[in-house]
Design a protein around this motif. Structure first.
Motif, PDB file in Angstrom:
ATOM      1  N   UNK A   1      46.911  32.867  10.460  1.00 37.57           N
ATOM      2  CA  UNK A   1      45.515  32.512  11.322  1.00 37.57           C
ATOM      3  C   UNK A   1      46.482  32.223  12.711  1.00 37.57           C
ATOM      4  N   UNK A   2      45.104  32.366  13.472  1.00 37.16           N
ATOM      5  CA  UNK A   2      45.298  32.028  14.462  1.00 37.16           C
ATOM      6  C   UNK A   2      44.094  31.323  15.601  1.00 37.16           C
ATOM      7  N   UNK A   3      42.907  32.413  15.575  1.00 40.01           N
ATOM      8  CA  UNK A   3      41.522  32.394  16.687  1.00 40.01           C
ATOM      9  C   UNK A   3      40.501  33.013  16.281  1.00 40.01           C
ATOM     10  N   UNK A   4      39.076  32.055  16.155  1.00 44.63           N
ATOM     11  CA  UNK A   4      38.420  32.998  15.671  1.00 44.63           C
ATOM     12  C   UNK A   4      36.970  32.840  16.190  1.00 44.63           C
ATOM     13  N   UNK A   5      36.726  33.865  15.602  1.00 43.68           N
ATOM     14  CA  UNK A   5      34.806  33.507  16.652  1.00 43.68           C
ATOM     15  C   UNK A   5      33.448  33.077  15.518  1.00 43.68           C
ATOM     16  N   UNK A   6      33.163  31.898  16.603  1.00 45.49           N
ATOM     17  CA  UNK A   6      32.225  31.703  14.892  1.00 45.49           C
ATOM     18  C   UNK A   6      30.581  31.001  16.639  1.00 45.49           C
ATOM     19  N   UNK A   7      29.796  31.086  15.324  1.00 44.46           N
ATOM     20  CA  UNK A   7      28.560  30.422  15.979  1.00 44.46           C
ATOM     21  C   UNK A   7      28.338  29.705  16.261  1.00 44.46           C
ATOM     22  N   UNK A   8      27.282  29.439  17.433  1.00 43.18           N
ATOM     23  CA  UNK A   8      26.747  27.229  17.341  1.00 43.18           C
ATOM     24  C   UNK A   8      26.051  27.471  16.420  1.00 43.18           C
ATOM     25  N   UNK A   9      25.357  26.147  16.235  1.00 44.81           N
ATOM     26  CA  UNK A   9      24.916  25.052  15.487  1.00 44.81           C
ATOM     27  C   UNK A   9      24.141  26.393  15.262  1.00 44.81           C
ATOM     28  N   UNK A  10      23.093  26.923  16.169  1.00 47.32           N
ATOM     29  CA  UNK A  10      21.674  27.217  15.858  1.00 47.32           C
ATOM     30  C   UNK A  10      21.063  28.404  16.158  1.00 47.32           C
ATOM     31  N   UNK A  11      22.715  29.031  15.486  1.00 47.23           N
ATOM     32  CA  UNK A  11      22.700  30.904  16.103  1.00 47.23           C
ATOM     33  C   UNK A  11      22.256  31.409  14.580  1.00 47.23           C
ATOM     34  N   UNK A  12      21.219  32.911  13.821  1.00 48.64           N
ATOM     35  CA  UNK A  12      21.101  33.135  12.964  1.00 48.64           C
ATOM     36  C   UNK A  12      21.921  34.430  13.242  1.00 48.64           C
ATOM     37  N   UNK A  13      21.482  35.084  11.989  1.00 48.30           N
ATOM     38  CA  UNK A  13      21.857  36.099  11.557  1.00 48.30           C
ATOM     39  C   UNK A  13      21.051  37.350  12.756  1.00 48.30           C
ATOM     40  N   UNK A  14      19.793  36.872  12.306  1.00 45.83           N
ATOM     41  CA  UNK A  14      18.830  38.181  13.331  1.00 45.83           C
ATOM     42  C   UNK A  14      19.399  37.764  15.064  1.00 45.83           C
ATOM     43  N   UNK A  15      19.220  36.783  15.279  1.00 45.13           N
ATOM     44  CA  UNK A  15      19.545  36.213  16.849  1.00 45.13           C
ATOM     45  C   UNK A  15      20.975  37.324  16.957  1.00 45.13           C
ATOM     46  N   UNK A  16      21.600  37.579  16.185  1.00 48.56           N
ATOM     47  CA  UNK A  16      23.111  38.815  16.384  1.00 48.56           C
ATOM     48  C   UNK A  16      22.691  40.096  16.178  1.00 48.56           C
ATOM     49  N   UNK A  17      21.962  39.881  15.409  1.00 47.18           N
ATOM     50  CA  UNK A  17      21.603  41.585  15.471  1.00 47.18           C
ATOM     51  C   UNK A  17      20.694  42.142  16.208  1.00 47.18           C
ATOM     52  N   UNK A  18      19.816  41.122  16.807  1.00 46.43           N
ATOM     53  CA  UNK A  18      18.552  41.607  17.999  1.00 46.43           C
ATOM     54  C   UNK A  18      19.257  41.760  19.276  1.00 46.43           C
ATOM     55  N   UNK A  19      20.002  41.066  19.117  1.00 45.43           N
ATOM     56  CA  UNK A  19      21.073  40.935  20.433  1.00 45.43           C
ATOM     57  C   UNK A  19      21.681  42.293  20.414  1.00 45.43           C
ATOM     58  N   UNK A  20      22.986  42.871  18.921  1.00 45.37           N
ATOM     59  CA  UNK A  20      23.088  43.829  19.067  1.00 45.37           C
ATOM     60  C   UNK A  20      22.306  45.475  18.945  1.00 45.37           C
ATOM     61  N   UNK A  21      21.031  45.342  18.750  1.00 47.21           N
ATOM     62  CA  UNK A  21      20.232  46.397  18.970  1.00 47.21           C
ATOM     63  C   UNK A  21      19.661  46.294  19.906  1.00 47.21           C
ATOM     64  N   UNK A  22      19.758  45.466  20.445  1.00 44.03           N
ATOM     65  CA  UNK A  22      19.369  45.419  21.890  1.00 44.03           C
ATOM     66  C   UNK A  22      19.422  46.258  22.868  1.00 44.03           C
ATOM     67  N   UNK A  23      20.633  46.171  23.231  1.00 43.08           N
ATOM     68  CA  UNK A  23      22.333  46.269  23.587  1.00 43.08           C
ATOM     69  C   UNK A  23      22.507  47.447  23.806  1.00 43.08           C
ATOM     70  N   UNK A  24      22.311  48.537  22.374  1.00 43.43           N
ATOM     71  CA  UNK A  24      22.114  49.614  21.912  1.00 43.43           C
ATOM     72  C   UNK A  24      21.131  50.601  22.912  1.00 43.43           C
ATOM     73  N   UNK A  25      19.985  49.900  22.114  1.00 43.33           N
ATOM     74  CA  UNK A  25      19.021  50.915  22.993  1.00 43.33           C
ATOM     75  C   UNK A  25      18.761  50.898  24.672  1.00 43.33           C
ATOM     76  N   UNK A  26      18.946  49.410  25.385  1.00 46.07           N
ATOM     77  CA  UNK A  26      19.302  49.206  26.754  1.00 46.07           C
ATOM     78  C   UNK A  26      19.798  50.690  27.399  1.00 46.07           C
ATOM     79  N   UNK A  27      21.176  51.191  26.544  1.00 42.27           N
ATOM     80  CA  UNK A  27      22.164  51.982  26.872  1.00 42.27           C
ATOM     81  C   UNK A  27      21.664  52.952  26.282  1.00 42.27           C
ATOM     82  N   UNK A  28      20.774  53.569  25.634  1.00 41.63           N
ATOM     83  CA  UNK A  28      20.413  54.650  25.403  1.00 41.63           C
ATOM     84  C   UNK A  28      20.921  55.144  23.914  1.00 41.63           C
ATOM     85  N   UNK A  29      21.802  54.725  23.300  1.00 40.48           N
ATOM     86  CA  UNK A  29      23.107  54.479  22.845  1.00 40.48           C
ATOM     87  C   UNK A  29      22.236  54.755  21.048  1.00 40.48           C
TER      88      UNK A  29
END
Lengths: 359, 76
Positions: free
Chosen positions: A47-75
């Motif tokens: 154990x050392x460090x880890x990444x946690x969402x803030x209390x209001x963030x949901x699965x769809x927020x992470x997924x939409x952010x990632x997919x939009x990133x791929x769309x924006x970069x044409x990947x």
């Protein structure tokens, strides 16, 4: 149960991790344990460090952010997606399916399949198997598999059994047909008699959340947890992994005539450093071939740990060359699955941060 | 090289491991302590105790721990 798939490949992968980083040494005060014992645990488990969402963030927020990133970069082009599979245990709602929410937010076409699947730490291998089966259809050219969970929101900060290891993440994997002649082998086992080894007791229809289920209880070893929280029988899970995973992988290797030496990397689910070192020793696999560095840098994010391990350890190789890999996922259900496949020729393999929300 | 009682003392300095016959029942070792102990024993004796042997009965007292070490190839 054995499976064989032909002419399928992963063509890209993006892992989204929250920017919000927590340090084990800063969280030790939450646990009712002497600091020296917690520091020993840190060293052994990695154990050392880890990444946690803030209390209001949901699965769809992470997924939409990632997919939009791929769309924006044409990947990835939105209209290319014929099926969107979401593997999660922490959906936005009971209904509708979170995959439908993602489709709607991104304005994806109607002529596609959206499907949520409840799977845990074996979810990456299970998701690949579903994607390969969908690609047998002429109408399906490209499948997007999303493994995403925000399990930190269902974990007690005063439970040293599980809180120090949990992380949040979403992994987006693009799967399509392989124009070359290729074969992928997989093996899968399930044991529902041990379903309570990893469970969130309250929140479903059997035991709805209530003020009573939110009360922190002393669950032994100075840990406090509510029935709304994730519960893990750590000893049972440890023994499950050490007992069941080596024969599963050895059986898969024997069935396909592949030696341990022929495998470049064993890319396993990442529960903790100690468990993976013991697994590697049991299978006589060099530690260098079985990375165990995810939990100490990002936390155990359930079904997205194998993509995180890939992105962290072999991104350069899978984009510029090729490896022969054994993937292995194991966890809730209980479910354990392994897959032999070549990973290479990907157009992208990256990790990005999901930004903290403005205060 | 440290002795087994010395390694145990490093992990839980508040207990005297030479006077107990059941470390688990007496609350001297929990499941995380067992993993910490295995990690320390592995390093100290240059072995790798098998994951399937990390069971409470193998960490009950000094005799069972020494039996586990011999079984795992340690020279005591």
């Amino acid at each position: 149960m054995n499976f064989t798939y032909r002419n399928k490949r992963i063509s890209g992968m993006l892992v989204v991790v929250p920017a919000n980083e927590r340090l084990f040494v800063e969280e030790m005060k939450n646990y009712n344990f002497p600091e020296a014992r917690s520091l020993k645990l840190k060293e052994v488990m990695g154990y050392d460090r880890r990444r946690l969402v803030e209390p209001t963030v949901c699965v769809s927020d992470l997924a939409v952010f990632g997919l939009q990133n791929l769309f924006d970069r044409g990947l990835l082009k939105p209209d290319e997606i014929d099926a969107l599979l979401l593997i999660t245990q922490t959906p936005d709602y009971f209904m509708p399916a979170t995959s439908s929410i993602i489709q709607g937010q991104l304005g994806l076409k109607q002529d596609m399949l959206c499907l949520d699947i409840n799977q845990a730490c074996a979810g990456f291998v299970i998701g690949l198997m579903q994607a390969f089966m969908l690609l047998e259809q002429d109408s399906v050219q490209k499948v997007v598999l999303i493994n995403a969970d925000v399990l930190s929101r269902k974990t007690s900060p005063k439970d040293r059994n599980i809180y120090p290891l949990v992380g949040d993440a979403a992994a987006i994997t693009v799967i399509e047909r392989d124009t070359r002649d290729s074969v992928i082998h997989a093996s899968l086992k399930m044991d529902g008699t041990r379903n309570d080894a990893l469970i969130i007791p309250a929140g479903g229809m059997r035991l709805p959340c209530s003020p009573e289920t939110a009360v922190l209880e002393d669950v032994g070893d100075n840990n406090l947890r509510a029935r709304d929280h994730l519960r893990m029988d750590g000893s049972a899970i440890f023994n499950f992994v050490q007992t069941e995973i080596p024969p599963l992988i050895q059986g898969l290797l024997e069935r396909t005539g592949v030696s341990i030496e022929a495998i470049d990397y064993f890319l396993c689910h990442q529960p903790n450093q100690f468990m993976l070192q013991k697994l590697a020793d049991k299978m006589k696999v060099p530690h260098s071939k079985m990375p165990n560095n995810v939990v100490g840098r990002f936390g155990n994010s359930s079904g997205s740990t194998i993509p995180t391990a890939i992105t962290l350890n072999v991104a350069d190789i899978v984009t510029r060359g090729q490896i022969f890999a054994c993937l292995a996922g194991f966890g809730g259900g209980l479910t354990w699955a392994a897959m032999l496949m070549r990973l290479g020729g990907w157009s992208f393999c990256e990790m990005i941060d999901f930004p903290n929300q403005p205060k | 090289m440290k002795s087994v009682p010395e390694i145990l003392k490093d992990i839980r300095p508040e207990f005297d491991f030479t006077t107990s016959y059941d470390f688990i029942m007496d609350g001297m070792l929990d499941s995380f302590d067992m993993m910490t102990l295995v990690s320390a024993l592995d390093k100290n004796f240059g072995i790798s105790i098998q994951g399937t042997d990390i069971l409470p009965e193998n960490f009950k007292n000094l005799q069972t721990i020494e039996a586990l070490l011999r079984q795992s190839g340690a020279k005591l």
